[in-house]
Design a protein around this motif. Structure first.
Motif, mmCIF file in Angstrom:
data_model
loop_
_atom_site.group_PDB
_atom_site.id
_atom_site.type_symbol
_atom_site.label_atom_id
_atom_site.label_comp_id
_atom_site.label_asym_id
_atom_site.label_seq_id
_atom_site.Cartn_x
_atom_site.Cartn_y
_atom_site.Cartn_z
ATOM 1 N N GLN A 49 -41.489 -30.815 -7.359
ATOM 2 C CA GLN A 49 -41.323 -30.732 -5.888
ATOM 3 C C GLN A 49 -40.520 -29.280 -5.513
ATOM 4 N N HIS A 50 -39.603 -29.417 -6.018
ATOM 5 C CA HIS A 50 -38.513 -28.205 -5.713
ATOM 6 C C HIS A 50 -38.504 -27.237 -6.323
ATOM 7 N N ARG A 51 -39.166 -26.866 -7.136
ATOM 8 C CA ARG A 51 -39.336 -25.726 -7.926
ATOM 9 C C ARG A 51 -40.301 -24.536 -7.273
ATOM 10 N N GLN A 52 -39.876 -23.483 -7.431
ATOM 11 C CA GLN A 52 -40.557 -22.085 -7.010
ATOM 12 C C GLN A 52 -41.790 -21.939 -7.708
ATOM 13 N N PRO A 53 -43.041 -21.443 -7.170
ATOM 14 C CA PRO A 53 -44.159 -21.337 -7.925
ATOM 15 C C PRO A 53 -43.751 -20.350 -8.955
ATOM 16 N N GLN A 54 -44.582 -20.524 -10.254
ATOM 17 C CA GLN A 54 -44.336 -19.700 -11.424
ATOM 18 C C GLN A 54 -45.512 -18.682 -11.710
ATOM 19 N N ASN A 55 -44.894 -17.740 -12.152
ATOM 20 C CA ASN A 55 -45.897 -16.399 -12.595
ATOM 21 C C ASN A 55 -46.836 -17.158 -13.767
ATOM 22 N N VAL A 56 -48.235 -16.487 -13.622
ATOM 23 C CA VAL A 56 -49.090 -16.889 -14.518
ATOM 24 C C VAL A 56 -48.383 -16.624 -16.044
ATOM 25 N N PRO A 57 -48.878 -17.324 -16.868
ATOM 26 C CA PRO A 57 -48.130 -17.010 -18.190
ATOM 27 C C PRO A 57 -49.025 -15.713 -18.924
ATOM 28 N N SER A 58 -48.379 -15.090 -19.805
ATOM 29 C CA SER A 58 -49.060 -14.030 -20.473
ATOM 30 C C SER A 58 -49.846 -14.550 -21.617
ATOM 31 N N PHE A 62 -56.887 -18.766 -21.337
ATOM 32 C CA PHE A 62 -57.864 -19.265 -20.359
ATOM 33 C C PHE A 62 -58.979 -18.463 -20.262
ATOM 34 N N TYR A 63 -58.696 -16.653 -19.957
ATOM 35 C CA TYR A 63 -59.801 -15.834 -20.023
ATOM 36 C C TYR A 63 -60.744 -15.984 -21.127
ATOM 37 N N GLN A 64 -60.069 -16.141 -22.469
ATOM 38 C CA GLN A 64 -60.855 -16.185 -23.650
ATOM 39 C C GLN A 64 -61.920 -17.343 -23.715
ATOM 40 N N ALA A 65 -61.283 -18.691 -23.293
ATOM 41 C CA ALA A 65 -62.139 -19.719 -23.317
ATOM 42 C C ALA A 65 -63.035 -19.504 -22.328
#
Length: 133
Positions: A49-58, A62-65
């Motif tokens: 709830q209190h965390r900032q949005p995180q960058n997409v992991p490198s 997901f793309y390959q799937a």
């Protein structure tokens, strides 16, 4: 000793505040399930709830799937995952913000429309083809 009374408006406000986290958890629970969230419910919601949005992991998994599960008898565009007959038929990923140019080598490029006058991107691509830019 007299027990203090809470005004009805404050009671309503407190009730709404107490159920708000449950409503947002239910609303976003669908998206967590759709996009691979771990669906930890209220506990998961409270932890993040209190965390900032995180960058997409490198991690390209997901793309390959998605790429691996698609079927295309002709050419599968690597950036848009569109199935087309030839590579130069691939659409641009952001057609409202990019102009598509087919190159002589059977490929296409996408050039940003941003900041250019009408036809300016095409003129610059043509100058680059001729080696003048």
């Amino acid at each position: 000793m007299r027990t203090p009374t809470i005004p009805p408006l404050l009671q309503t406000l407190l009730l709404l505040l107490s159920i708000l986290p449950h409503l947002t958890s239910a609303q976003f629970g669908f998206f967590e399930q759709m996009f691979g969230g771990n669906g930890g419910g209220a506990q998961h919601h409270q932890q993040h709830q209190h965390r900032q949005p995180q960058n997409v992991p490198s991690d390209p998994s997901f793309y390959q799937a998605n790429y691996d599960r698609l079927h295309c008898d002709n050419y599968l565009c690597p950036d848009t995952l569109a199935c087309v007959h030839f590579p130069h038929h691939c659409p641009c990923p952001w057609p409202s913000q990019e102009d598509k140019f087919e190159m002589g080598d059977g490929h296409r490029i996408c050039v940003s429309k941003g900041g250019f006058k009408a036809g300016e991107a095409a003129r610059k691509v043509e100058l680059a083809r001729k080696g003048m830019l």
